[in-house]
Design a protein around this motif. Structure first.
Motif, PDB file in Angstrom:
ATOM      1  N   VAL A 107     -20.193  -5.299  -6.892  1.00  0.00           N
ATOM      2  CA  VAL A 107     -19.016  -4.543  -7.347  1.00  0.00           C
ATOM      3  C   VAL A 107     -18.171  -3.992  -6.195  1.00  0.00           C
ATOM      4  CG1 VAL A 107     -18.253  -2.488  -8.625  1.00  0.00           C
ATOM      5  CG2 VAL A 107     -19.921  -4.046  -9.648  1.00  0.00           C
ATOM      6  N   PRO A 108     -18.769  -3.377  -5.150  1.00  0.00           N
ATOM      7  CA  PRO A 108     -17.920  -2.848  -4.066  1.00  0.00           C
ATOM      8  C   PRO A 108     -17.092  -3.913  -3.354  1.00  0.00           C
ATOM      9  CG  PRO A 108     -20.117  -1.893  -3.967  1.00  0.00           C
ATOM     10  CD  PRO A 108     -20.187  -3.019  -4.952  1.00  0.00           C
ATOM     11  N   THR A 109     -17.656  -5.117  -3.205  1.00  0.00           N
ATOM     12  CA  THR A 109     -16.907  -6.206  -2.574  1.00  0.00           C
ATOM     13  C   THR A 109     -15.738  -6.635  -3.458  1.00  0.00           C
ATOM     14  OG1 THR A 109     -18.854  -7.012  -1.379  1.00  0.00           O
ATOM     15  CG2 THR A 109     -17.050  -8.580  -1.693  1.00  0.00           C
ATOM     16  N   LEU A 110     -15.992  -6.794  -4.745  1.00  0.00           N
ATOM     17  CA  LEU A 110     -14.934  -7.159  -5.684  1.00  0.00           C
ATOM     18  C   LEU A 110     -13.880  -6.059  -5.751  1.00  0.00           C
ATOM     19  CD1 LEU A 110     -17.010  -8.610  -8.683  1.00  0.00           C
ATOM     20  CD2 LEU A 110     -16.327  -9.732  -6.560  1.00  0.00           C
ATOM     21  N   ASN A 111     -14.330  -4.812  -5.618  1.00  0.00           N
ATOM     22  CA  ASN A 111     -13.428  -3.665  -5.702  1.00  0.00           C
ATOM     23  C   ASN A 111     -12.413  -3.651  -4.571  1.00  0.00           C
ATOM     24  OD1 ASN A 111     -13.076  -0.425  -4.991  1.00  0.00           O
ATOM     25  ND2 ASN A 111     -13.059  -0.897  -7.175  1.00  0.00           N
ATOM     26  N   GLN A 112     -12.808  -4.158  -3.394  1.00  0.00           N
ATOM     27  CA  GLN A 112     -11.948  -4.098  -2.212  1.00  0.00           C
ATOM     28  C   GLN A 112     -11.102  -5.346  -2.015  1.00  0.00           C
ATOM     29  OE1 GLN A 112     -14.068  -1.964   1.278  1.00  0.00           O
ATOM     30  NE2 GLN A 112     -15.740  -2.679  -0.022  1.00  0.00           N
ATOM     31  N   ASP A 113     -11.140  -6.272  -2.983  1.00  0.00           N
ATOM     32  CA  ASP A 113     -10.304  -7.460  -2.889  1.00  0.00           C
ATOM     33  C   ASP A 113      -8.838  -7.057  -2.791  1.00  0.00           C
ATOM     34  OD1 ASP A 113      -9.130  -9.999  -3.208  1.00  0.00           O
ATOM     35  OD2 ASP A 113      -9.130  -9.767  -5.384  1.00  0.00           O
ATOM     36  N   SER A 114      -8.124  -7.582  -1.805  1.00  0.00           N
ATOM     37  CA  SER A 114      -6.745  -7.153  -1.543  1.00  0.00           C
ATOM     38  C   SER A 114      -5.775  -7.533  -2.658  1.00  0.00           C
ATOM     39  CB  SER A 114      -6.255  -7.770  -0.222  1.00  0.00           C
ATOM     40  OG  SER A 114      -6.279  -9.191  -0.296  1.00  0.00           O
ATOM     41  N   THR A 115      -6.139  -8.489  -3.493  1.00  0.00           N
ATOM     42  CA  THR A 115      -5.271  -8.891  -4.609  1.00  0.00           C
ATOM     43  C   THR A 115      -5.749  -8.307  -5.931  1.00  0.00           C
ATOM     44  OG1 THR A 115      -6.518 -10.925  -5.055  1.00  0.00           O
ATOM     45  CG2 THR A 115      -4.734 -11.052  -3.442  1.00  0.00           C
ATOM     46  N   GLY A 116      -6.770  -7.485  -5.887  1.00  0.00           N
ATOM     47  CA  GLY A 116      -7.395  -6.968  -7.091  1.00  0.00           C
ATOM     48  C   GLY A 116      -7.212  -5.493  -7.276  1.00  0.00           C
ATOM     49  N   PRO A 117      -8.290  -4.813  -7.667  1.00  0.00           N
ATOM     50  CA  PRO A 117      -9.685  -5.228  -7.704  1.00  0.00           C
ATOM     51  C   PRO A 117      -9.946  -6.408  -8.665  1.00  0.00           C
ATOM     52  CG  PRO A 117      -9.509  -2.838  -7.906  1.00  0.00           C
ATOM     53  CD  PRO A 117      -8.139  -3.398  -8.082  1.00  0.00           C
TER      54      PRO A 117
END
Length: 418
Positions: free
Chosen positions: A122-132
């Motif tokens: 979750v933390p990696t997905l949360n920091q996606d620059s086009t996301g979260p």
């Protein structure tokens, strides 16, 4: 809301027709193609249930023509387990998280099955620059993913300050309450020994059960962790025997040498008609467990309603399971595959409300009124409403099952108060 109802109507019509597979690549030109993924343990004891989850989700997508609103949707599957471990693996989960982010067409993840893996991803997905980048789970029940539980939770999973994890099943604090209430009221146990597998999920659900058991007036006579790598647990159960416990609770997952644990419990403490044996949903849906003679009389809790309960009322659930049975010759293993489709319904509703971007899909869940799947369209037969502030569902159903005759059989359903 009208767009969500339209989605449900399309899905219901497709289910009723039991349409044949549709190749989503043949959709009309001009529609944007998006990918949703699943992230599950496809090796080890979880392989059958996880494989059936993927099959059931694909069947559902085929039946709605691989379309939602203006978008064509395709499914991509990820494996977060290793052959060596025979279960989910920290490194595999970490790699999957980076791979999800790297695939620009991917807009949401259905998973993970295990709470510990979710806490890595979750933390990696949360920091996606086009996301979260959104994750919706059908099975990760540790409370800390969405609310205060252990130190720093849940804030540490959301470095951007924006939520991106939701789930369609209730949390382990409610599961622990239901199991403890059943132990006291229905099984009339007085002393329980609580074990855990020393993993995120196991520690959490064991804590929840022990806390609730004490409130119910059950004496918790001991707590300990079992090591999944040990060849046997005879000494551990000798300690349990000396405590005078008339109940043993196994907080963890069956993948962590649960079969040997069950065998040694019976060898030292006798069959489960005497000293009761209880475990949470981390032990449900495993054919290997059901094949063990020593599992007879074991009680299991499940954070939701079983497939048998969900299909008994007919509707979308029954039609989908019937279609699966016709295609594959048997019903899916366990009850989580149907909840996998429920999580997929939430993702599809979010996609339909969105602009097709990762941020737009995530915002559809975590802003405004969030996402609601009407009861008539939901494969759970109940309205699925995701709280846009937390990502949790307001459904708090917990089922108690009894293992008998090599099957998980219904014992009691409870709706736990908040």
């Amino acid at each position: 809301m009208s767009r969500l109802v339209a989605l449900g109507a399309v899905a219901a019509l497709a289910l009723s027709a039991c349409a044949s597979n549709t190749d989503s690549s043949s959709s009309s030109s001009g529609s944007k193609e998006l990918i949703i993924s699943t992230d599950l343990p496809l090796q080890g004891s979880s392989a059958t249930q996880s494989g059936d989850t993927n099959k059931l989700i694909q069947l559902y997508l085929d039946q709605i023509g691989g379309k939602v609103g203006d978008y064509t949707v395709k499914l991509k599957t990820y494996d977060n387990s290793t052959a060596a471990k025979g279960a989910w693996d920290d490194a595999a989960c970490a790699k999957n998280a980076t791979d999800h982010v790297a695939d620009a067409a991917e807009v949401a993840v259905m998973g993970t099955f295990n709470s510990g893996c979710a806490k890595i991803e979750v933390p990696t997905l949360n920091q996606d620059s086009t996301g979260p980048l959104l994750m919706v789970s059908h099975a990760a029940t540790n409370p800390g993913l969405t609310k205060e539980w252990e130190t720093g939770e849940p804030a540490k999973y959301y470095p951007t300050g924006n939520r991106n994890f939701a789930r369609v099943v209730t949390t382990d604090d409610y599961q622990g309450n239901a199991a403890a209430a059943y132990a006291k009221g229905d099984l009339q146990v007085t002393k329980c020994y609580v074990l855990n597998d020393n993993q995120t999920y196991g520690l959490g659900v064991a804590k929840a059960f022990a806390t609730a058991a004490a409130k119910e007036g059950i004496e918790v006579v001991g707590e300990a962790a079992w090591d999944a790598k040990q060849p046997n647990y005879t000494a551990l159960f000798q300690t349990v025997k000396a405590s005078g416990a008339d109940c043993v609770y196994l907080g963890g997952i069956y993948d962590n040498n649960g079969g040997q644990l069950i065998k040694d419990k019976v060898a030292v403490l006798g069959d489960n008609a005497g000293v009761k044996l209880m475990a949470p949903d981390g032990f449900t849906g495993y054919a290997d467990l059901l094949a063990l003679p020593e599992s007879e009389g074991m009680y299991l809790s499940f954070a939701g309603l079983t497939t048998d309960q969900l299909t008994a009322a007919g509707g979308p659930a029954a039609k989908l399971i019937d279609a699966f049975t016709q295609k594959y010759g048997q019903a899916p293993s366990g009850s989580y595959p149907l909840y996998g489709v429920a999580a997929t319904q939430v993702i599809l509703a979010a996609i339909e409300k969105s602009d097709g971007t990762r941020k737009g899909v995530n915002d559809a869940i975590f802003s405004g009124e969030g996402v609601t799947i009407p009861a008539a369209d939901s494969v759970t037969g109940k309205e699925i409403k995701i709280d846009p502030k937390t990502g949790d569902t307001d459904a708090r159903d917990v089922t108690i099952e009894l293992v008998t005759g090599g099957k998980e059989t219904f014992a009691k359903a409870q709706s736990v108060e908040g």
